[in-house]
Motif scaffolding. Sequence first.
Motif, PDB file in Angstrom:
ATOM      1  N   MET A   1       0.821  -1.186   0.000  1.00 32.77           N
ATOM      2  CA  MET A   1       0.000   0.000   0.000  1.00 32.77           C
ATOM      3  C   MET A   1       0.860   1.244   0.000  1.00 32.77           C
ATOM      4  N   GLY A   2       1.968   1.204   0.713  1.00 33.78           N
ATOM      5  CA  GLY A   2       2.835   2.368   0.773  1.00 33.78           C
ATOM      6  C   GLY A   2       3.474   2.687  -0.559  1.00 33.78           C
ATOM      7  N   VAL A   3       3.851   1.674  -1.303  1.00 31.41           N
ATOM      8  CA  VAL A   3       4.515   1.892  -2.588  1.00 31.41           C
ATOM      9  C   VAL A   3       3.594   2.611  -3.566  1.00 31.41           C
ATOM     10  N   VAL A   4       2.332   2.218  -3.602  1.00 24.87           N
ATOM     11  CA  VAL A   4       1.380   2.837  -4.533  1.00 24.87           C
ATOM     12  C   VAL A   4       0.535   3.920  -3.871  1.00 24.87           C
ATOM     13  N   ARG A   5       0.836   4.199  -2.609  1.00 27.04           N
ATOM     14  CA  ARG A   5       0.133   5.240  -1.842  1.00 27.04           C
ATOM     15  C   ARG A   5      -1.380   4.989  -1.780  1.00 27.04           C
ATOM     16  N   ALA A   6      -1.739   3.726  -1.612  1.00 29.82           N
ATOM     17  CA  ALA A   6      -3.150   3.360  -1.500  1.00 29.82           C
ATOM     18  C   ALA A   6      -3.638   3.599  -0.078  1.00 29.82           C
ATOM     19  N   ALA A   7      -4.905   3.946   0.034  1.00 25.98           N
ATOM     20  CA  ALA A   7      -5.497   4.196   1.353  1.00 25.98           C
ATOM     21  C   ALA A   7      -5.846   2.904   2.082  1.00 25.98           C
ATOM     22  N   GLY A   8      -5.919   1.799   1.373  1.00 26.08           N
ATOM     23  CA  GLY A   8      -6.266   0.528   1.993  1.00 26.08           C
ATOM     24  C   GLY A   8      -6.264  -0.568   0.948  1.00 26.08           C
ATOM     25  N   TYR A   9      -6.737  -1.733   1.320  1.00 25.80           N
ATOM     26  CA  TYR A   9      -6.804  -2.841   0.382  1.00 25.80           C
ATOM     27  C   TYR A   9      -7.865  -3.831   0.827  1.00 25.80           C
ATOM     28  N   ILE A  10      -8.281  -4.673  -0.118  1.00 23.44           N
ATOM     29  CA  ILE A  10      -9.151  -5.809   0.165  1.00 23.44           C
ATOM     30  C   ILE A  10      -8.414  -7.021  -0.384  1.00 23.44           C
ATOM     31  N   GLY A  11      -8.175  -8.007   0.459  1.00 23.99           N
ATOM     32  CA  GLY A  11      -7.498  -9.228   0.033  1.00 23.99           C
ATOM     33  C   GLY A  11      -8.475 -10.384   0.016  1.00 23.99           C
ATOM     34  N   PHE A  22      -7.049  -5.934  -3.949  1.00 24.80           N
ATOM     35  CA  PHE A  22      -7.652  -4.812  -4.653  1.00 24.80           C
ATOM     36  C   PHE A  22      -7.326  -3.543  -3.881  1.00 24.80           C
ATOM     37  N   LEU A  23      -6.822  -2.534  -4.591  1.00 22.97           N
ATOM     38  CA  LEU A  23      -6.469  -1.266  -3.977  1.00 22.97           C
ATOM     39  C   LEU A  23      -7.399  -0.180  -4.486  1.00 22.97           C
ATOM     40  N   PRO A  24      -7.957   0.647  -3.597  1.00 24.20           N
ATOM     41  CA  PRO A  24      -8.824   1.732  -4.067  1.00 24.20           C
ATOM     42  C   PRO A  24      -8.002   2.811  -4.760  1.00 24.20           C
ATOM     43  N   ASP A  25      -8.575   3.366  -5.791  1.00 20.56           N
ATOM     44  CA  ASP A  25      -7.936   4.460  -6.524  1.00 20.56           C
ATOM     45  C   ASP A  25      -8.917   5.627  -6.552  1.00 20.56           C
ATOM     46  N   ASP A  26      -9.290   6.090  -5.390  1.00 21.87           N
ATOM     47  CA  ASP A  26     -10.279   7.156  -5.266  1.00 21.87           C
ATOM     48  C   ASP A  26      -9.830   8.102  -4.158  1.00 21.87           C
ATOM     49  N   PRO A  27      -9.538   9.348  -4.467  1.00 24.16           N
ATOM     50  CA  PRO A  27      -9.057  10.277  -3.444  1.00 24.16           C
ATOM     51  C   PRO A  27     -10.066  10.533  -2.328  1.00 24.16           C
TER      52      PRO A  27
END
Length: 105
Positions: A1-11, A22-27
């Motif tokens: 998450m840190g590498v892509v600056r994602a706010a969270g994930y679903i595994g 899955f990483l959210p891509d929504d500010p």
Amino acid sequence: MGVVRAAGYIGVSAGPGTRVYFLPDDPRVPRTALDPVALARTLLSATGLIGRSPRRLVTGYFEHHGAPCRESEHQVVAGLPGGDAAEVDFDSLGRIAAVRVTARR
């Protein structure tokens, strides 16, 4: 998450021994704030999962949260929101030896 600056994930499981993340891509997705109460558990759990440099993990965590930190040979000290401070000590093998959070008085 840190590498892509994602706010969270679903595994989720994708098969025997396989997971998909899955990483959210929504500010608009809120970021989790640094939690001084959970800090020790968070750092120790992450170190166990990642298994790489604990020092880099600790400094990266503080950088991610915008917490200024300073390093010495066996310690990282970070300023936390609200004026609290966190001290993370490392043993001679570079492992996390102690995590202390000092509340402002």
